[in-house]
Write a protein that holds these residues in place. Structure first.
Motif, PDB file in Angstrom:
ATOM      1  N   THR B  34       0.859  -1.190   0.000  1.00 54.68           N
ATOM      2  CA  THR B  34       0.000   0.000   0.000  1.00 54.68           C
ATOM      3  C   THR B  34       0.889   1.231   0.000  1.00 54.68           C
ATOM      4  O   THR B  34       2.100   1.143   0.240  1.00 54.68           O
ATOM      5  N   ARG B  67      -8.360   0.008  -3.751  1.00 54.25           N
ATOM      6  CA  ARG B  67      -9.321  -0.902  -3.115  1.00 54.25           C
ATOM      7  C   ARG B  67      -9.846  -0.209  -1.883  1.00 54.25           C
ATOM      8  O   ARG B  67      -9.179  -0.217  -0.827  1.00 54.25           O
ATOM      9  N   GLY B  68     -11.037   0.361  -2.016  1.00 56.72           N
ATOM     10  CA  GLY B  68     -11.589   1.112  -0.877  1.00 56.72           C
ATOM     11  C   GLY B  68     -10.688   2.302  -0.616  1.00 56.72           C
ATOM     12  O   GLY B  68     -10.353   3.042  -1.538  1.00 56.72           O
ATOM     13  N   ARG B  69     -10.255   2.411   0.643  1.00 56.42           N
ATOM     14  CA  ARG B  69      -9.412   3.559   0.984  1.00 56.42           C
ATOM     15  C   ARG B  69      -7.929   3.255   0.852  1.00 56.42           C
ATOM     16  O   ARG B  69      -7.093   4.114   1.067  1.00 56.42           O
ATOM     17  N   THR B  70      -7.575   2.044   0.459  1.00 53.54           N
ATOM     18  CA  THR B  70      -6.161   1.752   0.290  1.00 53.54           C
ATOM     19  C   THR B  70      -5.805   1.684  -1.198  1.00 53.54           C
ATOM     20  O   THR B  70      -6.571   1.196  -2.014  1.00 53.54           O
TER      21      THR B  70
END
Lengths: 122, 122
Positions: B34, B67-70
């Motif tokens: 990430t 992916r979402g917040r990452t």
DNA sequence: CACACATTCAACCAATTGGTTGACAGTCAC
DNA sequence: GTGACTGTCAACCAATTGGTTGAATGTGTG
């Protein structure tokens, strides 16, 4: 993996990040050149070209020999081999896939993952 | 010699000219990361690390998947192979000497000089 | 010896780079 | 739905980069 000279890689890759300087190296691959000869193909002042030559020299990619009023420059490719070695570490990532695909097609065993040192540039 | 994409070489070598970015690539060689994980080893703000990641992305050396917040980042080593190919042209200059010396010692014939295109990066 | 040549230097400029901070936006968990 | 999390953005700053011009320096030539 042997730790490589980071400041040298900094300056070598920086020197290579400019097309003018890469073309100068290319000209030098054909033999020694004076500063004026190196500057000739470029639409810039001699002083600007001289600056580029200095960047190459500082990166250790060329050497100059002063003969009277002319400065003769030559390739000094040693630091390029360090850059090449750094890049070679990643070769596995663009060739291994092909190898893997090739072997999968032939039902061959997969290659062992490479072993690497931590906390250092490859 | 096939003309190579000069702007891509500009940006790839530029991306590699900074130790922080090289270390990020090194981390990614061990698997996807990430943005936060890539930033973690460095004593700089998340925004600064994010800028470095953007430079790598712009150079085409990594890809990200949100992916979402990452934001998950992965190596995309294709452009490194172009840089490698550029450097391979000069390999002759740090190995040929040894080959020449080696062959001279053994009275072997000298290798033919490489043929190259003009007016283009190798 | 005066002029030409080769090249660098210094000063300048605009653009870029690499860092910071605080704000913002999108997503997730409770 | 609210707060936390993840990460980017914008504005700022200092330093660097890459170009220019004119001056300066060292060397060679006629």
């Amino acid at each position: 993996m042997v730790e490589q000279d980071s400041p040298q890689l900094d300056s070598v890759f920086h020197a290579l990040s400019d097309n003018t300087r890469r073309r100068m190296l290319r000209d030098l691959a054909d033999g020694e050149r004076t500063v004026g000869q190196l500057a000739e193909p470029f639409a810039m002042s001699l002083a600007a070209a001289s600056k580029h030559i200095k960047v190459l020299e500082s990166a250790g990619l060329i050497r100059r020999e002063v003969r009277g009023r002319t400065h003769l420059c030559r390739l000094d490719p040693g630091p390029l081999s360090n850059a090449q070695r750094w890049l070679t570490f990643y070769e596995a990532f663009w060739t291994d896939r092909l190898s893997v695909l090739d072997r999968l097609l032939r039902e061959s065993p997969l290659p062992a993952p490479p072993t690497t040192d931590k906390d250092a540039d490859p």
